[in-house]
Design an enzyme around this catalytic site. Structure first.
Site, PDB file in Angstrom:
ATOM      1  N   GLU A 150      26.746 143.658  17.753  1.00 34.71           N
ATOM      2  CA  GLU A 150      27.053 142.225  18.060  1.00 34.71           C
ATOM      3  C   GLU A 150      26.305 141.996  19.323  1.00 34.71           C
ATOM      4  OE1 GLU A 150      28.265 139.537  16.164  1.00 34.71           O
ATOM      5  OE2 GLU A 150      29.683 140.680  14.979  1.00 34.71           O
TER       6      GLU A 150
ATOM      7  N   LYS B 130      26.095 132.992  23.311  1.00 31.06           N
ATOM      8  CA  LYS B 130      26.817 132.527  22.492  1.00 31.06           C
ATOM      9  C   LYS B 130      27.489 131.111  22.706  1.00 31.06           C
ATOM     10  CE  LYS B 130      30.638 133.157  19.196  1.00 31.06           C
ATOM     11  NZ  LYS B 130      31.547 134.013  18.452  1.00 31.06           N
TER      12      LYS B 130
ATOM     13  N   ARG C 108      25.111 126.863  14.955  1.00 34.70           N
ATOM     14  CA  ARG C 108      26.084 127.911  14.984  1.00 34.70           C
ATOM     15  C   ARG C 108      26.076 128.788  13.720  1.00 34.70           C
ATOM     16  NH1 ARG C 108      32.243 127.855  17.126  1.00 34.70           N
ATOM     17  NH2 ARG C 108      32.743 129.673  16.576  1.00 34.70           N
TER      18      ARG C 108
ATOM     19  N   HIS D  58      26.059 138.818   8.758  1.00 37.49           N
ATOM     20  CA  HIS D  58      27.485 138.769   8.281  1.00 37.49           C
ATOM     21  C   HIS D  58      27.476 138.586   6.919  1.00 37.49           C
ATOM     22  CE1 HIS D  58      28.264 138.748  12.503  1.00 37.49           C
ATOM     23  NE2 HIS D  58      29.450 138.477  12.313  1.00 37.49           N
TER      24      HIS D  58
ATOM     25  N   GLU E 206      30.215 124.495  13.641  1.00 35.93           N
ATOM     26  CA  GLU E 206      29.434 125.281  12.546  1.00 35.93           C
ATOM     27  C   GLU E 206      28.558 124.459  11.479  1.00 35.93           C
ATOM     28  OE1 GLU E 206      31.536 128.590  10.881  1.00 35.93           O
ATOM     29  OE2 GLU E 206      29.796 129.668  11.133  1.00 35.93           O
TER      30      GLU E 206
ATOM     31  N   ARG F 294      52.456 123.109  15.986  1.00 36.59           N
ATOM     32  CA  ARG F 294      50.857 122.387  15.924  1.00 36.59           C
ATOM     33  C   ARG F 294      50.082 122.548  17.041  1.00 36.59           C
ATOM     34  NH1 ARG F 294      54.494 118.298  14.048  1.00 36.59           N
ATOM     35  NH2 ARG F 294      55.029 118.090  11.914  1.00 36.59           N
TER      36      ARG F 294
END
Lengths: 362, 362
Positions: free
Chosen positions: B184, B226, B240, B247, B236, B120
């Site tokens: 990118e 970024k 973002r 994409h 996001e 985890r």
């Protein structure tokens, strides 16, 4: 009557609703901006309760798809987890979907982990249907699948948006499942609340008979105690480790016998008896308390004699435990009932306890 | 010379060190309480750099094991991810271990997801070895594996403890990989920094030749931009999403051609040309800017003509994109160079752009 326990952790705040008939009120926990719902269950629970759950969820006005996983701890693996992802993607569920886990701890753990990972995280609602999952896996955000080399080795800390506990559904459980679940209930008394342990001793018959007032209180108190511990320590760096009382032995039983042979709660019940004996040898737990643990585990209907795995195999299995640090065995131990500590134990003392508890000498 | 970019998000703060010879300084990023280190790489990168990386990591005084995964996007799946878990469990690495990702975006994504899920959550260090992973996958905490029905569908938001970027290693990259990575880089100019886009146009030859000053500045500026965007919006939910410029088309190319046929950056480069054309038709991007995007993508050495997948297959593939909500297609679009918006586009306009960009008419 419905009782609500509010859980607050750094990773999320959510309510646990505990009562009768909650299954018909699931729509009350569906957020307005959900795009679609996936109910995930297994054939056993699904046959009994999926229809009612779907009808309730549809009252939210959302589309509900159903994903049915094979039943049992042996299927708590990647292949089965992938069936959830397959179903979600085949039905094009987006990142605003809601997963609903209808079932016991296996379903809850798998759906929680799937929710944490699907599109890097979607919401999920827990509807636990066993005593064990109602008191345990519905609080704390621990989700996981098993690996052939260890239980719950792959997972995430991920909180549900709500937990709906319908105590009516317990009446269709096998008696063995009820006993296994009660092992986790008495664990909370042992590690943090001596008065609750006393209450469990006094109410063991009512609990096994699923008396509504007794069982609702037992679930509520267990959730409160676990929420308190988890609220202090979400990532299991300190206090939370005490929740694993009985689990180092218990996990070894499960792994050694093969997952699914013993129920998780049965293994933990027996593991608590062993941890009680180890506490007597290390943290000075008195003989009367050791006997009370043994007797209550037995009274709730759990096994108290561990399987004979061979001492070295026992030690090897316990070393895979997630509490291990640098190969050093660590245990949750009781100085007295209602108080727990986490510490190492000398290997020769552990071996001695393994021998002593292997036959019913207590 | 080493430059440091500090990334701050709600999920974690960490430094990105960018410079020459960083590979020999990896021990500087190993926390004192780490119990053991697992270096994860692939045969291509491992043959070139594993020995140096291991020697540097061993300077920390920790044991280092190596796990080698098969090379390529086609292996970014559960089966390969499981090789990491197998290696960690076979070597009994505990929850205080450190995973080190030595490789490109595939290694980074998989090791990051493995680190998020192993017990985890354990710590990991990114050592990206391609232009693409240095500017992109090392910032933002997005980790994932692919599913047969969609790219990056299963993963987690999980931050490394540090990123070590050695620009020397880029010299052993195939030219095609450099071009794909630069796609990118110019994306950051297009969505948020017009001056940086101008700089890229002026320095395209130096960038393709891996001039140290040019490449260090390009990586630094990309990481800064970024980090700024991710710092505003880790999960996001809003800003973002503009990082996904190109994409939606790019992912469709990768899925439609089969993962691994086109490099991710190549698909994104071509996707940016398509998104430029769609911006002209929807958000009023002027014809000169559309041409500048096309010409710079071409100048860095990326394809500018999308593959002929058939219009309906294109639309179908784009609908699986994670930005989709309720089946509605959403795109990152440019009103002008240096400014991006996320919005829906009418299906007939999308179809029209697919036809127009399918032959080199620009």
């Amino acid at each position: 009557m419905t009782t609500t326990v509010n859980v607050a952790t750094p990773g999320g705040h959510y309510p646990i609703h505990i009562g009768t008939g909650r299954l018909d009120h699931l729509h009350e926990s569906v957020p307005a901006d959900v795009t679609a719902i996936a109910l995930v269950t297994n054939p056993t629970v699904g046959d009994l309760y999926a229809k009612r759950a779907i009808a309730a969820l549809q009252k939210s006005g959302k589309t509900v798809i159903t994903i049915t996983l094979p039943d049992g701890e042996t299927y708590k693996d990647w292949q089965t987890l992938n069936l959830i992802f397959d179903g979600l993607l085949q039905n094009r569920l987006d990142r605003k979907c809601l997963l609903v886990a209808l079932g016991g701890g296996v379903i809850g753990d798998m759906v929680g982990f799937a929710a944490s990972a699907y599109m890097r995280g979607v919401r999920f609602l827990q509807v636990p249907t066993t005593v064990l999952s109602q008191v345990d896996s519905s609080v704390g955000g621990k989700t996981a699948i098993n690996h052939p080399l260890g239980k719950n080795m792959i997972g995430a800390f991920y909180q549900p948006i709500a937990v709906e506990i319908d105590i009516d559904v317990l009446h269709t459980l096998p008696e063995r499942e009820i006993s296994a679940g009660l092992a986790e209930v008495i664990k909370y008394g042992l590690i943090i609340d001596a008065a609750f342990f006393d209450w469990c001793e006094a109410n063991v018959a009512a609990l096994r008979a699923l008396d509504p007032d007794a069982i609702r209180y037992a679930i509520q108190r267990s959730c409160e105690l676990k929420a308190y511990v988890v609220g202090q320590d979400e990532r299991e760096s300190g206090l939370r480790a005490i929740l694993n009382f009985g689990h180092t032995f218990g996990h070894a039983i499960e792994a050694g016998m093969g997952y699914g042979e013993w129920l998780h709660g049965e293994a933990v019940g027996c593991g608590m008896v062993q941890a009680g004996a180890l506490s007597a040898a290390t943290t000075g737990l008195d003989a009367d308390s050791v006997k009370r643990i043994h007797d209550l585990v037995q009274a709730i209907g759990c096994p108290v004699v561990p399987p004979n795995l061979g001492t070295e195999r026992w030690v090897e299995l316990m070393q895979v435990d997630k509490k291990t640090e640098g190969g050093h065995l660590r245990f949750v131990l009781l100085p007295k009932i209602g108080q727990a500590v986490v510490q190492g134990a000398p290997l020769n003392v552990v071996r001695d306890v393994l021998h002593k508890t292997a036959v019913p000498v207590l």
